[in-house]
Write an enzyme that holds these catalytic residues in place. Structure first.
Site, short mmCIF file in Angstrom:
data_model
loop_
_atom_site.label_atom_id
_atom_site.label_comp_id
_atom_site.label_asym_id
_atom_site.label_seq_id
_atom_site.Cartn_x
_atom_site.Cartn_y
_atom_site.Cartn_z
CG HIS A 141 -11.28 -7.93 6.35
ND1 HIS A 141 -10.42 -8.71 7.06
CD2 HIS A 141 -10.95 -8.12 5.05
CE1 HIS A 141 -9.60 -9.37 6.25
NE2 HIS A 141 -9.91 -9.02 5.01
CD GLU A 184 -1.57 -2.47 1.46
OE1 GLU A 184 -0.44 -2.59 1.98
OE2 GLU A 184 -2.30 -3.45 1.21
#
Lengths: 374, 335
Positions: free
Chosen positions: B135, B66
């Site tokens: 998540h 990322e």
């Protein structure tokens, strides 16, 4: 249960993993066992380039000395000197074309200046009157980057964007030995190789990350060896041999420009001064080590070679020194002037348009300034 | 000619895809990059078809890193592109924090406006989808605390399209928070004639009311609208304000509503302590103190790590918790 007892064992045939294949031959990517050198090898020297490198080295050394002096006079907040590393700084600037981009770290003010950036603008960050004192697009020099290795993915992204556009622009990213431990170093090199981006990474291995020596930073055979894991060539060069650094950089930049992809270069050099003026290097290294590197000084090496081969004379040496003095005198004069500060600038360019929130806060500061002025 | 019959049920995910698709068709400098955004079309299919239509150079499957994704996006923006970056999940965006905070958010300011960062960082966020740990985070407070970023979150299909188009066109970096559990929410919506929406920086009154104001955004908007319906039985006529843009914050719309109703509850999934509700409650109190009949209350996620899926329903602010807060707004003092 043994393999022989498994159902269907009679038909059992061991096979290799079906999807596996070697991705690339590592041998051509490996760095040479010794740092590449030009000086002292009898290699042919391009005199105009050598004189340019020499003049810039001398000017660069003087710039470092002047900037360090300015910290002592309180004119700079801090100065991370590249004294001893001028060959890398200067070669990086000279190996690039106008259209290329340089991505410097905080120790690379000199590379930016050697590329043509106004020294006062280049020192803005370290003087402390703003952060980046120049328009990065004007000289194609990214902001001097303080968070370690975070400029490397920027170089990859810019090079990738240039390639997508069809421009033959190369990005050269500078980083230190400590920076190679950062995650962004890994991610940048990986992206660069996957995308075959026209980018060159120059690691100036100056021996220390503030106080921490390379042995505590990595167990790799050399920093250049790290390239192999990414599938790009690694080059090892004597970082104090200016013609050698220039040559290795030029080859890697040319390769990138022709679509050959990225290169990782480790330049072996030494940080002759402390990390910054706020650091005390005697706490972590001995003078014998520093003295050994003084023998391997980049200016001394080049000047000795050029003198021995009759490529420069005393007049040439004097002219370079005088030019450096002129630069230093001008820099002193400019830096001794108080910079123009406008506190209201704090609220400018946080966003394209000032938010209501910032307008309120700007009004508060303006009122405070007016009250002070009364 | 566009008629009402052109409108068909569309999901928020489809509207987001369409926003990127239309932006890419109009502006060749718009590039989408992230993990699985190309061939797969994203794990939520929000980038479905973009690589096929525009090629992998415009919609790129990146290595799984990322910081590298956002860091290279910075370099692309330096060269004049407008990257739209997808972070696969809220908690997977954290490796990119340094790039976001130290470079994306500050670049314009540190270069005195010479170098803008027209980057959109799309982050699916929030819980309620039965996800296992990492998540379901509500990470908006981290982004809100970073000057230089705009922080936007749609709660409707119309806003998903309109706000994302605007975010991509914006020269400032925008963290675009997509409420995961609303990805499949539907609305009658025409991609050929998308309804204009209020710009970034404006909140919208989704349900007018007179008794109290619910200040909310993203995944909590449907909860608040449902709570407002249920509150009618109790005799409360609740106004629901969809903040939409957490940065810049629309003090004007928010305060106008609270001054009208005299009571306010901030509702969000994010943890309460240090969460957006604290800032919002403080702003409302500073500006509307003399109009308030009760302290501004917060209904937030508990101050705990996001719970496992079998327990998340106890954590997420629901209708009952919102109504309980409304009940505590010192109604008796009025009579």
């Amino acid at each position: 249960m043994t393999v022989q007892e498994l159902p269907g064992a009679a038909a059992y045939r061991p096979t290799p993993p079906p999807a596996w294949r070697p991705r690339t031959d590592p041998a051509p990517l490996l760095p040479d066992p010794e740092p590449f050198r030009v000086l002292g090898t009898g290699a042919e020297l391009d005199r105009p380039l050598m004189l340019k490198l020499y003049a810039e080295l001398v000017r660069g050394r003087r710039f470092n000395a002047q900037a360090t002096a300015l910290t002592k006079q309180g004119r700079l907040a801090v100065y991370p000197s590249s004294t001893g590393q001028e060959a890398c700084e200067v070669a990086a600037a000279l190996a690039l074309e106008e259209r290329d981009w340089l991505f410097p770290s905080y120790r690379d003010t000199l590379a930016a200046v050697a590329r043509g950036l106004d020294p006062v603008q280049a020192l803005t960050l370290l003087r402390g009157d703003w952060h980046t004192g120049y328009d990065p697009r004007e000289h194609r020099i990214a902001p001097l980057c303080t968070p370690l290795a975070t400029q490397l993915p920027h170089a990859v992204g810019l090079a990738h964007a240039a390639r997508l556009k069809g421009d033959d622009v190369v990005a050269l990213a500078l980083v230190g030995d400590g920076g190679t431990s950062e995650g962004d170093f890994h991610e940048a090199l990986n992206f660069a190789a996957v995308w075959q981006a026209p980018v060159v990474f120059l690691v100036q291995n100056n021996g220390f990350a503030i106080s921490v020596p390379l042995a505590k930073q990595t167990a790799a055979p050399s920093l250049a060896h790290k390239a192999v894991g990414y599938g790009m060539p690694g080059r090892l060069v004597d970082g104090n041999d200016a013609p050698a650094v220039h040559q290795v950089l030029s080859e890697a930049i040319g390769r990138a420009r022709r679509g050959g992809g990225p290169t990782l270069i480790e330049a072996v050099t030494y940080r002759m001064e402390a990390h910054t003026n706020a650091d005390d290097a005697t706490r972590y290294r001995g003078s014998a080590e520093v003295d050994a590197w003084r023998e391997h000084d980049p200016i001394r090496l080049l000047e000795g070679e050029l003198t021995a081969r009759g490529l420069i004379d005393e007049d040439g040496i004097r002219a370079a020194a005088e030019a450096a003095e002129t630069m230093a005198a001008a820099l002193r004069e400019q830096m001794n002037a108080e910079p123009a500060l406008n506190p209201m600038d704090l609220f400018a360019e946080v966003y394209t348009a000032q938010s209501g929130q910032l307008r309120e806060q700007a009004a508060q500061l303006r009122a405070e300034l007016e009250a002070e002025a009364r | 000619m566009t008629t009402a019959t052109d409108k068909k049920p569309a999901t928020m995910a489809q509207a987001l895809q369409r926003a990127m698709r239309d932006a890419m068709a109009e502006d060749p400098t718009v590039h989408v990059l992230g993990e699985d955004v190309g061939t797969l079309g994203g794990v939520f299919r929000v980038t479905d078809g973009l690589a096929k239509e525009f090629g992998e150079d415009r919609c790129t499957d990146t290595p799984l890193a990322e910081a590298g994704i956002l860091g290279t996006a910075v370099g692309m923006a330096m060269y004049g592109l407008r990257p739209v970056v997808e972070m696969q999940f809220d908690a997977f965006a954290y490796p990119a924090f340094e790039q976001l905070i130290s470079h994306v958010a500050k670049m314009r300011n540190r270069t005195r406006g010479a170098m803008a960062m027209p980057i959109v960082v799309r982050v699916p966020y929030g819980g309620g989808i039965g996800g296992v740990e990492h998540h379901s985070d509500s990470s908006e407070a981290y982004y809100m605390a970073t000057p230089g970023l705009k922080v936007v979150t749609p709660a409707t299909v119309e806003d998903a399209y309109g706000l994302l188009r605007e975010a991509i066109a914006d020269d400032d970096p925008v963290v675009f928070l997509e409420p995961k559990r609303l990805y499949w929410s539907k609305s009658d919506w025409s991609p050929e004639d998308p309804a204009p929406v209020e710009p970034i920086g404006r909140a919208v009154v989704r349900r007018p009311g007179s008794s109290a104001t619910l200040l909310t955004y993203g995944p909590s908007l449907p909860v608040c609208l449902e709570a407002a319906e249920a509150a009618r039985e109790e005799g409360w006529d609740l106004e629901v304000v969809d903040l939409r843009s957490l940065v810049p914050f629309d003090d004007e719309t928010v305060c106008a509503s609270v001054r009208r109703t005299g009571r306010a509850v901030v509702v969000h999934e994010s943890a309460g302590f240090g969460g957006p509700g604290g800032e919002i409650a403080a702003r409302v109190t500073e500006r509307c103190f003399h109009h308030l009949e009760a302290p501004v209350l917060r209904v937030a996620g508990f101050d705990i790590p996001y719970p496992p899926p079998m327990l998340e329903k106890h954590h997420l602010p629901g209708v009952d918790r919102v109504l309980d807060a409304v009940a505590r707004l010192q109604w008796e003092a009025e009579h």
